[in-house]
Enzyme design. Structure first.
Site, short mmCIF file in Angstrom:
data_model
loop_
_atom_site.label_atom_id
_atom_site.label_comp_id
_atom_site.label_asym_id
_atom_site.label_seq_id
_atom_site.Cartn_x
_atom_site.Cartn_y
_atom_site.Cartn_z
N MET A 1 0.83 -1.16 0.00
CA MET A 1 0.00 0.00 0.00
C MET A 1 0.90 1.24 0.00
O MET A 1 1.69 1.42 0.90
CB MET A 1 -0.92 -0.02 1.20
CG MET A 1 -1.85 -1.23 1.19
SD MET A 1 -1.08 -2.70 1.90
CE MET A 1 -2.45 -3.84 1.83
N HIS B 1 6.19 -9.76 1.65
CA HIS B 1 5.86 -9.65 3.07
C HIS B 1 6.22 -10.92 3.83
O HIS B 1 5.51 -11.33 4.75
CB HIS B 1 4.37 -9.35 3.26
CG HIS B 1 3.99 -7.92 3.02
ND1 HIS B 1 4.25 -6.92 3.92
CD2 HIS B 1 3.38 -7.33 1.96
CE1 HIS B 1 3.80 -5.76 3.43
NE2 HIS B 1 3.28 -5.99 2.24
N ASP C 1 0.21 -9.31 -1.94
CA ASP C 1 0.29 -7.87 -2.19
C ASP C 1 1.71 -7.35 -2.04
O ASP C 1 2.55 -7.93 -1.39
CB ASP C 1 -0.65 -7.10 -1.26
CG ASP C 1 -0.28 -7.24 0.20
OD1 ASP C 1 0.10 -8.34 0.60
OD2 ASP C 1 -0.35 -6.23 0.94
N GLU C 2 1.94 -6.23 -2.68
CA GLU C 2 3.13 -5.40 -2.52
C GLU C 2 4.45 -6.11 -2.77
O GLU C 2 5.39 -5.98 -2.01
CB GLU C 2 3.14 -4.78 -1.11
CG GLU C 2 2.04 -3.78 -0.91
CD GLU C 2 2.18 -2.98 0.39
OE1 GLU C 2 1.71 -1.83 0.41
OE2 GLU C 2 2.74 -3.51 1.36
N VAL C 3 4.52 -6.85 -3.85
CA VAL C 3 5.82 -7.39 -4.28
C VAL C 3 6.49 -6.31 -5.12
O VAL C 3 5.96 -5.91 -6.16
CB VAL C 3 5.66 -8.69 -5.08
CG1 VAL C 3 6.99 -9.14 -5.67
CG2 VAL C 3 5.07 -9.78 -4.20
#
EC number: 3.2.1.52
Length: 834
Positions: free
Chosen positions: A1, A417, A503-505
């Site tokens: 994010m 993550h 998410d968020e790679v």
């Protein structure tokens, strides 16, 4: 994010207390004070109150900031980013020793800091003579009371909002709002003589109700198959699944449903129908108003995500959270137990996951445990940075949740993550390799040691993505999945899906990995490095499918990277839309192109849980005040944002941009609408409570409540009248009427109930509104249940401070706080009246 970046200047006013070595009596204290509010500037003054001088070298100070810092080129200090949000402050050659009684100022520049949660934290000092040990530094002013800025514009905005609210004499008595609700005359007098009469299929629910009533009456009602006299009847009848009917009259209470879940929901409505203070003390009787209710949930998935990875939350608090979720009929706990900063669940056969991954302390290697983040400090086991659930803890949570008809969905964050898991498996690899057990050492390894790829995640990690080209990665995922399956089986709890994150790679991962190059050469179906995304989730999908589970994840599990106008961007992938992927879509940020992503994916066939950051992220600060804790990168979220969220058309009631300012009229021009046919693909709503800024149970409850009740309302209740009203003016009138009733119910019934329910909750008290007008100061509250107190001497108001009762005319520096009946106060508002 993604964080919106705005450089601001910080000056750190530092004072810490430390006993170093016996040979040195160096005493330092730190206090952070606000110097300017916009852009936010703080000062940290290092003061030596000890007898000996702080030496010119031989030490480093470490601290955390989840905002990136820019070197201000302080001549006496250098500030270095270590990893994640850990920074090191070191003296330069020009730094002179700090004599006893002397002070020194340090300048730091941080990105887009706005409120109290953006302050750097977790300071500790490490001496070169003992580089393995850190000494925590104590903040002498943790509340930053002296730093409160004057906020007349914000205070006036709250005042205006409060003036639009009117306390209703008879607010609705059940939340979430039932489908049909009718009050009758009379009451049912619940006392010791009451009995519970139940159909045999509802015996578990009947015993749970009896246990609840024992807490109120001091005596457990008998549970019987039949009885006469004063009774609470749980009866079975042909009704739609999860629908219930609740009938209360002076003679009896009857809850009717076809399923145990429906009966349970009827029980929760009965509890909410009781007077709010029923849980405060045991009593001889409780009067329950007569009603006729028919009710059923709008969405099948009504979820709360709890992040226990960034900051650990003890089992007892999780059980307490399940109680309040059940009260408001939420039925999914999204259990985010793994992330970069922590792995919180014991896994048999992989002890390193908790030996290394659940502990944080001073380290630069992460070989024995993880480094401090979010101010967790240098010592392991003493803060919310450390901790985990044993296998028995988790099965207890599962049983407790099942008893309350709540499904627990575990999340294994991957492929990004994942630093806690990666470091844990690296420790395992080194330990077994040292014993000569090469095959066992490599079995669950998550990182390619030859990978020279460079990247940096949003949270500033450079080594937090598993290498999906390694077969050992899939051994690991299978192992975790199978152990979870066994835990759920032991607890006799439902497990239909596992959430695999996604998410968020960051850009740059896998690009210089020999293992990846080898895979690309062998498997020609993978076009390039970006194709590894689909490769990974396809393999996980097949693994889950073979175990009769489906895959859940963040929106990225159904997306792919494409090159457009010379830049790579993520778009939805139609080729996997038929795989029954369930995607939590969080991104609807204005200006990102993702404003309509949830609807695009639903229209394509994905099962979507609306987890919109702008409305349902409870860790966002409630407002723009400096003193209001929480994040703000997704906007500001108070009880109104989830309340006015319209699941099938969330454009219609969007009111604010990410800065909290009025939204542009054309903000959603050209965005895709949700088709009527695709409405069935919206399976529900989710509130998310991320824990970066949450280090105590009190702060956890403060951020959770009462905002989560608004999410429960919107995910359970049908669309209110103001949603379908086409006339804009009339829709606003209907909304304000409904909003008045809702806020009155919260303040008059639900907040007083939560003062005592399940031991009581530290819910957020709304701040007072303050307006300077016509030479006077006016103050108001959200409810008549609240009182405002003020001071003019700079001290924080308490219930013993002056009570506001009429407009004030004296000039001065005013601090205002609202208090409830339990003397718990709101955040403080400062207004200078000149």
């Amino acid at each position: 994010m993604n964080y919106k970046i705005r450089l601001i200047q910080l000056c750190l006013l530092l004072s810490f207390s430390i006993a170093c070595c016996s040979a040195q009596d160096v005493r330092l204290t730190y206090k952070i004070q606000l110097k300017a509010a916009s852009p936010m500037r703080t000062a940290v003054l290092i003061t030596n109150s000890g007898k000996e001088s702080l030496p010119a070298k031989g030490w480093n100070i470490y601290f955390n900031s989840f905002k990136r810092l820019v070197d201000e080129k302080n001549p006496d200090f250098t500030i270095t980013s270590i990893h994640g949000g850990l920074y090191r402050l070191s003296p330069t050659e020009s730094f002179a020793s700090l004599p006893s009684g002397a002070s020194r100022e340090i300048k730091i520049t941080a990105e887009d800091s706005r409120n109290i949660s953006d302050m750097p934290l977790g300071f500790y000092i490490v001496w070169d003579k003992n580089p393995e040990k850190g000494y925590s530094l104590t903040n002498t002013d943790p509340g930053y009371i002296s730093a409160i800025p004057s906020e007349p514009e914000f205070a006036a905005k709250i005042f205006s909002q409060n003036t639009q609210l009117k306390d209703l004499p008879a607010p609705q008595k059940i939340l979430p709002t039932p489908v049909k609700y009718e009050e009758k005359s009379g009451v049912f007098r619940l006392d010791f003589s009451a009995k519970i009469v139940t159909d045999a299929s509802f015996s578990k629910e009947a015993n749970l109700l009896a246990a609840d009533l024992e807490k109120l009456l001091g005596r457990k009602p008998a549970v019987l198959p039949k009885s006469t006299g004063k009774v609470i009847i749980l009866q079975k009848a042909h009704l739609p699944e999860n629908t219930y009917q609740l009938s209360v009259n002076s003679d009896k209470i009857t809850i009717t449903a076809s399923t145990a879940t429906g009966i349970f929901y009827g029980m929760q409505s009965l509890k909410v129908l009781m007077p709010p203070k029923s849980w405060a003390v045991k009593q001889s009787f409780i009067n329950i108003p007569a009603v006729e209710v028919t009710d059923s949930p709008r969405f099948e998935h009504r979820a709360l995500l709890v992040d226990v990875a960034r900051n650990f939350i003890k089992k007892e608090e999780i059980l307490k959270t399940l109680e309040v979720m059940a009260l408001y009929k939420m039925n999914v706990l999204h259990f985010h137990f793994s992330d970069d900063e922590g792995w919180r669940l014991e896994i048999p056969g992989l002890p390193e996951l908790t030996q290394v991954g659940s502990q944080r302390g001073h380290t630069l290697t992460s070989e024995k445990y993880l480094p401090p983040t979010y101010g967790s400090g240098p010592q392991t086991g003493v803060s919310s940075g450390s901790g985990f659930y044993t296998r028995n803890d988790f099965t207890e949570i599962l049983r407790f949740a099942k008893q309350r008809h709540i499904q627990v969905i575990p999340e294994i964050e991957s492929p990004g993550h994942a630093r806690a898991a990666i470091m844990s498996m690296e420790a395992r690899y080194k330990n077994l390799s040292a014993k000569g057990e090469k095959q066992a050492a490599e079995k669950y390894r998550l990182a390619d040691p030859q990978d020279q790829s460079t990247y940096r995640s949003v949270q500033m990690w450079r080594d937090n993505v598993v290498n999906v080209a390694l077969p050992s990665v899939y051994n690991f995922m299978k192992k975790i999945t199978d152990e979870l399956v066994l835990m759920y089986k032991e607890a006799d709890a439902p497990l239909t899906t596992i959430h695999f994150g996604g998410d968020e790679v960051p850009a740059g991962v896998w690009e210089k990995s020999p293992a990846v190059n080898e895979l690309l050469a062998k498997d020609k179906s993978i076009e390039n490095v970006d194709g590894l995304w689909k490769y990974y989730f396809s393999k996980v999908h097949e693994m889950l499918k073979s175990r009769n589970l489906y895959m859940s994840g963040w929106e990225e599990i159904g997306m792919k990277k494409v090159l457009k106008n010379g830049k790579k961007r993520m778009i939805e992938d139609s080729t996997v839309a038929d795989r029954n992927y369930h995607a939590d879509v969080w991104n609807n940020l204005l200006g990102t192109g993702a404003e309509d992503l949830a609807y695009r994916m639903a229209n394509m066939g994905y099962k979507i849980i609306l987890s919109n950051v702008t409305n349902n992220y409870l860790d966002m600060a409630a407002n723009k005040s400096f003193h209001e804790p929480g994040m703000f990168w997704g906007g500001y979220v108070d009880i109104d944002k989830p309340y006015y969220f319209i699941p099938y058309n969330y454009y219609k009631n969007s009111k604010e941009n990410l800065d909290g300012d009025p939204i542009a009229a054309n903000a959603y021009a050209g965005k895709q609408q949700l088709s009527v046919a695709a409405r069935k693909n919206i399976t529900g709503l989710q509130a998310a409570l991320w824990s970066e800024t949450i280090a105590t149970p009190e702060r956890f409850e403060f951020m959770l409540l009462p905002k989560v009740i608004s999410v429960a309302e919107r995910s359970w209740a049908k669309d209110p009248e103001w949603v379908s009203e086409l006339d804009t003016t009339q829709s606003k009138v209907l909304y304000q009427k409904a909003w008045n009733a809702y806020v009155a119910t919260l303040n008059q019934r639900e907040m007083p109930r939560l003062d005592s329910y399940s031991g009581g909750f530290n819910y957020r008290i709304p701040t007072p509104g303050v307006l300077i007008k016509d030479g006077k100061i006016f103050a108001n509250n959200q409810s008549k249940n609240l009182k405002t107190h003020y001071t003019t001497d700079g001290s924080e108001p308490t219930v013993k401070s002056a009570l506001y009762s009429q407009p004030l005319t004296s000039k001065g520096n005013y601090l205002f706080r609202t208090f409830n009946e339990k003397a718990r106060g709101s955040q403080t508002i400062r207004v200078v009246f000149e």
